[in-house]
Design an enzyme around this catalytic site. Sequence first.
Site, PDB file in Angstrom:
ATOM      1  N   CYS A 186     -40.095  -0.047   6.488  1.00 44.85           N
ATOM      2  CA  CYS A 186     -38.644  -0.263   6.644  1.00 44.85           C
ATOM      3  C   CYS A 186     -38.220  -1.590   6.006  1.00 44.85           C
ATOM      4  CB  CYS A 186     -38.250  -0.163   8.115  1.00 44.85           C
ATOM      5  SG  CYS A 186     -36.476   0.099   8.366  1.00 44.85           S
ATOM      6  N   HIS A 226     -40.181   4.956   9.835  1.00 45.88           N
ATOM      7  CA  HIS A 226     -41.140   4.292  10.706  1.00 45.88           C
ATOM      8  C   HIS A 226     -42.280   5.250  11.041  1.00 45.88           C
ATOM      9  CE1 HIS A 226     -38.938   0.548  11.679  1.00 45.88           C
ATOM     10  NE2 HIS A 226     -37.879   1.293  11.397  1.00 45.88           N
ATOM     11  N   GLU A 244     -44.898   4.699  12.627  1.00 43.68           N
ATOM     12  CA  GLU A 244     -45.370   4.452  13.989  1.00 43.68           C
ATOM     13  C   GLU A 244     -44.524   5.150  15.046  1.00 43.68           C
ATOM     14  OE1 GLU A 244     -42.326   1.184  13.316  1.00 43.68           O
ATOM     15  OE2 GLU A 244     -43.744   2.362  12.123  1.00 43.68           O
TER      16      GLU A 244
END
Length: 206
Positions: free
Chosen positions: A85, A185, A187
């Site tokens: 990001c 993202h 994650e």
Amino acid sequence: MSSSRSRLLVVPTGAANLAAVFAAFRRIGTEPVLSSDPDRIRAAKRVVLPGVGAFGPARVALAESGADEALLDRTNAEESTLGICLGMHLFAEGSQEAEGEGGLGLLPGVAERFDASVRVPQMGWNRVETAQTQGLLRSGDAYFANSFRLSVPGGADGWTFATADHGGAFLAAAERSRTLVCQFHPELSGPYGASLLQRWYEEGSC
């Protein structure tokens, strides 16, 4: 994990979502180390420049610590490096969020704010599309949280791309050698993101 040859080092960029990044890598069996020390960045087997925050302060922090030059050294040496990001924008030439504050210049283009005709920030799931069949990137659904985006370059030496659409196509991810940058993202992107992180981490073991 206190040695300078850390298996996975995360570089702080300010208001980064470190808890989610650390948790994601712990799920694939590694314990990240947090550091902005240039020598440790150069020496680490794998380095992550995470997202969330403002371009200007993050860029200044990298310069003050010397992490910016260390990050460029390791990408030029084709060492495994991941930008997420804001981390992706920092690897680009700059961002409209901080006019006059140049990025690291590894990735072509300047991050621009989404058009006012669409929801800003983009928050939630979006489709990532790529035609490539080798390498790290795959098509799938990923979680985005961004107000600025990079356009898909017309040509960029050695880079392969994935795109998404929010008021028009934009750059969702790019990879070159052992450098991977993601607007989304991973994650926070469920099985799709976890598999991408696993591939990147395992590729870095080569």
